[in-house]
Every structure is written in C-alpha cells, then in structure tokens.
Enzyme design. Structure first.
Site, short mmCIF file in Angstrom:
data_model
loop_
_atom_site.label_atom_id
_atom_site.label_comp_id
_atom_site.label_asym_id
_atom_site.label_seq_id
_atom_site.Cartn_x
_atom_site.Cartn_y
_atom_site.Cartn_z
N ASP A 1 -50.88 -45.30 -43.55
CA ASP A 1 -49.79 -44.43 -44.03
C ASP A 1 -48.66 -44.42 -43.01
OD1 ASP A 1 -48.54 -42.80 -45.87
OD2 ASP A 1 -49.42 -40.95 -45.10
N GLY B 1 -47.81 -30.48 -45.02
CA GLY B 1 -47.85 -31.75 -45.73
C GLY B 1 -49.08 -31.80 -46.59
N VAL C 1 -49.25 -27.10 -40.20
CA VAL C 1 -49.17 -27.25 -38.75
C VAL C 1 -48.47 -26.04 -38.15
CG1 VAL C 1 -48.41 -28.74 -36.86
CG2 VAL C 1 -49.03 -29.74 -39.06
N LYS D 1 -53.33 -27.96 -36.56
CA LYS D 1 -53.26 -28.35 -37.96
C LYS D 1 -54.48 -27.80 -38.67
CE LYS D 1 -52.66 -32.46 -40.87
NZ LYS D 1 -52.45 -33.93 -40.84
#
Length: 890
Positions: free
Chosen positions: A142, A29, A34, A49
C-alpha cells in the site's frame, strides 16, 4: 474529526492507556485512529494507533491491525517508522510508535511537483526503507503518498503497514508472526487503486516487485504533480494500470534528467520480470542518476581541492554508469563503452569487497591509534565513510547478499558485523582465514586455515562442517578464496600447491557445490576467482587481471581471456589479488602497496623512538642475531612479487640479500653462534633450509614437504642441537622439533587447538608459545624438551612471545597491539609475575600465514626492533571499472 466508520474519535484528552496519556487526535484512516500521547514512564511524546471497538470485532480488521504491529516491530531502519509497544485498553488493541514531526508526502504534493534533486533524495530513502522491509520478507502492498512521511529534519519514513504481506515466512521467527497471518487469497484485491501493481489489480500473488511498481507511481507523482494512472473511477484507474503506459513527461519542462526518467519507466513495467528485481537494485540506479550523484561528486571533489574539471568528468562518469546499468538490466549483456575512474578515498587499502548490488565498498585499513586493521564501509560515489568499531585485526571482508552484514576474519575467528556498525558476532574458529563468501541460502563458505579444506556454516553461526575435505587430491596444499555463483548452490574456489612450479598441473580455479561431490576444474591459475555477468575474473599473472567468458552452470570456459586491469596488487604468498566484482559486473581493484608498507624502527621500553633501520618497504619477521650484530628480515620485492631474506649489519649499516630463489623465502631463525640461519622456502615443495650467514655454502635441505603441510622455523636451541618449528596443516598448526644435524621430525605439542610462535628458552628448559585452546589466543609456557604441564602468561589475550636473553622476562603482544612484559622465573618450578604494558607497537598487520613476528628484542631487553606500519604520503585510490569487458585487450 470523523473516522472511517462515520463516528467521532472516542478518546478524549487525558485518557490513560496503560502508561500512555492521550493528548490530542492526529488523524484517522481505514486501519485505525491515531492520537498524540505522552509516555509517562520515559517522559516522551509518542503516537498511538487504535482500532475502534466496532472494527475490533471484525476478525479481518483485527488480523490486519495485529499484522501491522508485528510487521513493523520486526523492522528496524531509519526510513521505517519505529514501533515501541503494543497493548489493549478495554478490549481495544493499540499500537505505540515514534511521533513524527512533519507532513505526509500527500500534503507536500498539494503545493505542486518536487524538484528532481529533492525527488531523488526522497526516493533513495523510500527505496532503502523498502529494501529493509523486503530483506525481512515483508511486502508493503500500500505504498502511496499518504504512507510516506517527510520529517521536519528531512528524513523519509514509511508508515502504515496494515496491508503488509509476508513473502518469506522463514525470515522471521515464530515469535514474530505466522505466515498464515499474511497470506491473501488469490483473486482478492488489496491496496489503493492508483498505486496498485498490475498483479495486485488482477488479485494475483505479489512479491517485492509489486512495491517497485507502486514506487514508480509515487515517483511519477513527485516529479510531475500528477498521477501516473487515473480515471473517473477506481475501475477505470485499474484498467489504465493494466493496459496503458503512463503519460510521457516533458523532461525539459520539469528539468528531469533522461537517466532519472529511465529509472521511472523501468519501475512501471507491466511484467514484474521486466522491472527492477529488488529495491536495492532500484536504489543503486537512483544513486547513479545525475540528480543525486553529480552533486555528491562535486561536493566531494571541492572539499578535496581537486582540479575544477574533475567534478564534471566524474559527473559524466556517473551518467555513463546509469546508461550501463540500463543496458545490463534490460538485456543482461554489456555493449556500452568501458569506463574507469578512481574512487575518492582517504585511506589506501588492499583487502576490499564490493556488495552484490554494486553500491557499497568495505575495506580494511590500519587504524590510526593501534596500527591494526579495521573495517570501513563507503558507498561508491560518496566520500562518507563508516568505521566499524570492534573489527580490529580484520582481514578479507565480504558482504552478505543484501549488504546488511559484513563477514571478516580477526583474532583467529570468522566474525560478522552489521554494515552500519554494532556488536560483532563470532561465527567460528579460523586460525588464518583465506576468504569467504555469503550465499543467498544463508550459508557462508569459508577457508578457516591457510592449509586445509573449505568449510560451510549458517549465517547465524550454526552448522559448521567441512565442505571440500573429500575433494583433496595428492599434492594439494590448500582450498581457499571461495566465491558463490548466481544460483547460490555452486561456488568457485582456488585449490592447489603452495609452490609456483612449471610441473604444477594441479593448482587452479575449481567449481564446487554445497551438496558436495567431485570438484570441477575450471582454469589453471594462482589467483582468487570472482564471477559476474557471464565472466570469470582472475589474475593471469602477478600484475594482470583478466576476464574470460564462462558458463556458470557447467563451469566451462567459452572464450578467450581479456585484460581488464593492469598493475593490480597481488600477494604472492597467499595467491590473492586485490580486486572485487559485483553481480552487475562493476569491478573495483587496487594498485596500492601502502597498506603493507612498514619501517623497521628501534624503541626503548617507554616507546620512545631511538633509531631506524633502512628505508620504508614491505617487511616481515624481524629477527636479531644472538650477538646483536645482525638483523634478518623478510623483504617483498613489489615489482618482482617475490619474497627474500635480507641481512643488515647493524654496526656498519649495510644490507645484503641473503636468498635468491625464485620462490618465497621467509622466517629468519638464527643459530646460537649467529653464524647460520634456518628459513622456510617455497621451492620444490615446502622446504626448511639452513645456510651459513656468510653465504659461501649452498643451503642445506633439512626437511621437505610435498603435501598439505607448511613448516616454518621459530627458534634454535642455545646448545645448537634442535630447531623448533611451526607446522601448519589442514585444521590448525602444531609445534614440531627438528634435529639441527638432520633427521626425523618429532611432534612437540599437537592438540585439537592451534599452537604457534614456539620459542625455546635460553636455558633450554621451557617453551613459550601461543595457543587458541580457550577460543582466544593466549601465551603459555610448558616444559622442554617434553611438554608436561603449562602456565598461562598472558591475561586477556596475547601472541608473539619473545624471551629476554637471560630468560628472566617474557614479552608478548596483547590485543590492540600493546607490547607487554612479564617477569618469569625458571628456577625449580616455573612462575611468572604480573604482565606490565610497555607501549603500543603500531605494527604492520600480517599479510600471510608465515608473517609470524612483528618485533624482536635486544638481549638485555632494553630495546625493541618493530616492523612499524607507515601510512603513505599519497594514498593510491582504488579504480572502479564500468563495463570492464568492453574494448578490453586479449
């Protein structure tokens, strides 16, 4: 698999990052890549991550990555992904977290909308996770379906805190992260377009209410399968958020209950002030919707075998609760119909408190094993109960503002514990606590003693200091039962005398402030106060609970009292009514007496029952006459709410009322010839009386206190010359001697600590007593008639010492209610042997500060009369009242 910068994921299977071995990629992302990995030290699978090297060189990306690591590490909640570790590999930072098995909410929504029942289950967990983050000052910023993970076990986890913002930097230690790391410049847009709040779209400063809006957008999509706001571009979508309302939902098509739709609409208000003001408020509203609560009540009532109509009646009650919540949330006034019903509960309780958000109830009930009170936490509308281990002996619990912690008194201490369980933290000494309140400024106001001023202390246990000492006036005996008002600065409390007298113009409810200054009189009363939604709640008499309009800013009453509860449990010896009110006005009260019921029971030294005295009642301070023929005991008349001494002839099996004052008469102490009794009476001040046991002569006044001091007899010397007493005053209690023929009191043992249970030995050479000088209650012996030197008798805690008739053995109650025996010798220098446990008393927990002894021992030490707790056959459930002031009687 490509990553957001267009390049492939750089780590191959088998790559080592410290103790972690990469197994396979999971996804990527904007904030990192990840991987699935193996922790070779703990032999477990984890998620790692990393921030690619190209992005690690970007200071802004690096800051946000570190921000996520520190933000999530600061949180510990079942609905937030857990962070295990952080580190760097070849200059590239990585974050190690729990490996989740399941799918994101985005993946789940690919198959269409989710059923309303499941939506509410998921939404409640999301709200709880947000509430936990917000309590630490962390705003997610978010929240979207991609960042909500549904585990295979049905648990919801919030993930990806890469855009998180710290709303209250002081809530976290400097070792966690600094405020500067979380600040976003005004005008900078952060988030994902379709789920932004209007204030995010405008680039304005945001707080936790922004997450509430995003939550509403996610809930809309869960229920319908469509987005609440959409457009051909991000600009059009953000314009819709600012100017358009979300589409109307066909509730019949999607089978959405109206109250759930109202929750959704309230989340999506454009103005933050018009939304839910916290995630906890949101969770409360969700729990009251028919999608969750009706089924919960149905399951609970079916398990209990209750009438078939009751589940539907209670389901209707919860629907009314939801409607009432909306009226209060929108207009801050209540015009809805009054509604009351019983809360399903296994135990009968007296001490209880509701959380500020109205969702949780904490109460004290006797433990099955020890008989001592323990705390239990129960969500309102649920039969799920959590017993809080380590709270034995607890009284007068109260919640922290966010309901994460419970404060309470036990073992002469003010303590706190997580509402979900865990270790107990001692905050301060409190010999006989009388209520506490936890404010939004992180300050607890508490009453550490039955007689004395209120104190304040920080919630972390620092800064203890007297708060209302300067406000004492002549004739006042106590300040107790504090309750914070909504501003977090002012509080209500009771102040006054220990005597219910028509000449008492002092006792009542007052308003004080953390800043000190003069207290303000509010209302004459002999009751603990509470406040909610513009109303002061208090006991008008010993069975009637009322609410009266009050201006919280001035403490001025603005209307007439209204009856909101009848038959409410009241303790006349402490001026405490069993009721509690949430900030939103949800009232819970108890009419139970079962938590105070007991039976006077004979036991031998092995703990075998060998007899009983009388019937089940409310008893205290059993005391055997020296000749063993008579038993004196305090008896509370539930209907009259009065306490008197009764005497039982153990040979004839007859009981006779000994005192008849319209006041509290307690603490039977026998003369050595068994012909007279000394006792304490709360009439015309605090008075110590002696009276012939035949009752033919009027009582003789030995001493009378009009001020703060309470005085209670403990023992009478074998030569009949001196009565040993306990004197309780502001800051603690001391042992005082009083000539039996009348005369001046003299201090026997007066220290900075508290002493109690002073028992003079049969040979008049020694005094046994309990003291908290070490921080814990222990039993000691010192010389008599002058205290010189001391010997510690108990090991690991003890109270309630009693002598055997020949003075060669001492008994006391160890922690957990274990009756313990110790051989002693007073020949020459005093000495004692090893304490030996006898049996568990299972005694009824103390009610008031004059409830000093739970047992007595026969002259030969072979039998014990114990005030044993009795669990009621049919517990009385607490009553919950919604819109308590609506349609109530004046």
């Amino acid at each position: 698999m490509p990553c957001d910068n267009g390049g492939p994921m750089p780590l191959n299977s088998g790559t080592k990052l410290g103790p972690y071995e990469i197994q396979a990629p999971i996804g990527a992302g904007g904030m990192g890549e990840v991987y699935r990995a193996r922790d070779t030290r703990l032999d477990r699978d984890v998620a790692i991550k990393i921030l690619p090297e190209s992005l690690a060189r970007d200071p802004d990306r690096m800051r946000r990555f570190e921000q996520e690591a520190r933000a999530v590490a600061a949180l510990s909640h079942t609905n937030i992904v857990a962070v295990y570790d952080t580190g760097t590999h070849d200059g590239v930072p990585y974050l190690v977290s729990e490996l989740l098995d399941g799918e994101t909410l985005r993946e789940r929504l690919k198959s269409g909308p989710i059923s309303p029942r499941r939506c509410v289950e998921f939404a409640l967990q999301i709200a709880d996770g947000l509430a936990a983050a917000h309590s630490k000052g962390i705003v997610h910023r978010d929240l979207k379906p991609e960042n909500v993970f549904l585990t295979a076990g049905g648990r919801v986890k919030l993930i990806d805190f890469g855009l998180a913002k710290l709303d209250r930097p002081d809530d976290l230690t400097t070792a966690t992260f600094s405020a500067a790391q979380f600040n976003t410049a005004q005008g900078v847009v952060m988030g994902t377009a379709a789920y932004m709040s209007p204030e995010q779209v405008r680039g304005q400063a945001v707080d936790s209410r922004s997450d509430v809006f995003s939550f509403g957008a996610v809930l809309f999509e869960m229920l319908t399968g469509n987005r609440a706001f959409s457009g051909q571009s991000s600009i059009e979508t953000m314009n819709a958020i600012l100017k358009e309302d979300p589409p109307e939902i066909d509730v019949s098509r999607f089978k959405i209950a109206p109250d759930l739709d109202r929750v959704l609409r309230h989340c999506l208000e454009k103005n933050p002030a018009d939304r839910f003001q916290s995630a906890r408020d949101l969770a409360f509203a969700l729990s009251a919707t028919s999608g969750s609560q009706s089924s919960a009540v149905l399951r609970a009532t079916q398990r209990r075998g209750l009438p078939s109509w009751l589940p539907w009646a209670l389901a209707g009650a919860f629907a009314v609760l939801a409607a009432a919540f909306w009226l209060v949330a929108r207009s801050h006034t209540s015009h809805a119909e009054r509604m009351e019903f019983a809360i399903p509960m296994k135990d009968e309780t007296g001490n209880l408190a509701i959380s500020a958000d109205g969702r949780m109830l904490v109460y004290a009930v006797p433990d099955e094993a020890s008989g001592a009170n323990i705390l239990k936490v129960q969500p309102i509308g649920s039969d799920t109960v959590t017993a809080l281990a380590g709270t034995e002996g607890a009284t007068y619990p109260f919640f922290s503002p966010d309901a994460q912690y419970v404060g309470f008194y036990a073992a002469g201490k003010l303590k706190k514990i997580s509402a979900s369980g865990g270790s107990v933290q001692v905050l301060a000494n409190a010999s006989s606590g009388r209520g506490g309140t936890w404010g939004r400024q992180g300050v607890i106001v508490y009453a550490p003693d039955a007689g004395g001023a209120l104190w304040r202390i920080n919630a972390n246990g620092t800064g203890a200091a007297p708060l209302t000492a300067a406000q004492f006036v002549k004739g006042e005996a106590s300040h107790r039962w504090p309750f914070f008002l909504p501003d977090g600065e002012h509080f209500l409390y009771w102040a006054g005398q220990f005597v219910n007298s028509p000449d008492d113009h002092i006792s009542g409810i007052y308003m004080g402030s953390l800043k000190g200054g003069e207290k303000k009189f509010v209302e004459h009363s002999l009751s603990n106060p509470s406040y909610a939604n513009g109303y002061l709640f208090y006991m008008r008499d010993q069975r009637t609970l009322v609410a009266v309009p009050m201006d919280a800013g001035t403490g001025q009453l603005t209307g007439e009292p209204r009856v909101v509860g009848e038959g409410v449990t009241f303790q006349p010896s402490t001026y405490w009514g069993s009721f509690t009110v949430s900030e939103g006005g949800t009232l819970v009260y108890s009419t139970a007496t079962g938590s105070t019921l007991s039976l006077l029971t004979w036991f031998d030294r092995t703990g075998k029952t060998v007899g009983r005295v009388g019937d089940v009642g409310v008893y205290a301070n059993p005391s055997l006459s020296p000749d063993g023929r008579l038993l004196g005991v305090d008896v509370t008349d539930i209907k009259a709410n009065n306490v008197d001494i009764w005497i039982t002839d153990l040979q004839k099996g007859t009981s006779t009322r000994f005192t008849f004052d319209p006041a509290e008469d307690v603490a039977t102490t026998w003369s050595p010839d068994s012909n007279a009794i000394a006792y304490r009476s709360a009439i015309a001040g605090i008075t110590l009386h002696t009276k012939n046991v035949r009752g033919l002569d009027p009582p003789k006044v030995m001493v009378q206190h009009q001020g703060q001091d309470d005085i209670v007899p403990n023992s009478w010397t074998r030569d009949g010359k001196v009565i040993g007493t306990l004197q309780m005053a502001a800051g603690g209690s001391d042992l005082v001697l009083l000539p039996a023929a009348g005369g001046q009191e003299t201090a026997f043992l007066s220290t900075k600590a508290s002493e109690t249970n002073g028992m003079i030995s049969p040979d008049n050479k020694w005094m046994a007593y309990a003291s908290n000088e070490t921080g814990d209650w222990e039993v000691y012996v010192t010389t008599y008639p002058n205290a010189a030197g001391k010997w510690q008798i108990s090991r690991g805690g003890g109270t309630e010492p009693r002598w055997r008739g020949d003075g060669k053995e001492l008994f006391y109650v160890a922690p957990g209610g274990m009756l313990t025996a110790v051989p002693v010798s007073g020949e020459g220098t005093f000495s004692s042997g090893t304490p030996a446990p006898l049996f568990q008393l299972h005694a009824r927990s103390p009610i008031s500060s004059t409830d000093l002894f739970s047992y007595d021992v026969s002259k030969d030490g072979s039998r014990f009369i114990v005030n044993r707790f009795v669990r009621p056959d049919h517990p009385s459930a607490p009553t919950i009242v919604l819109n308590a002031i609506a349609d109530s009687r004046k």
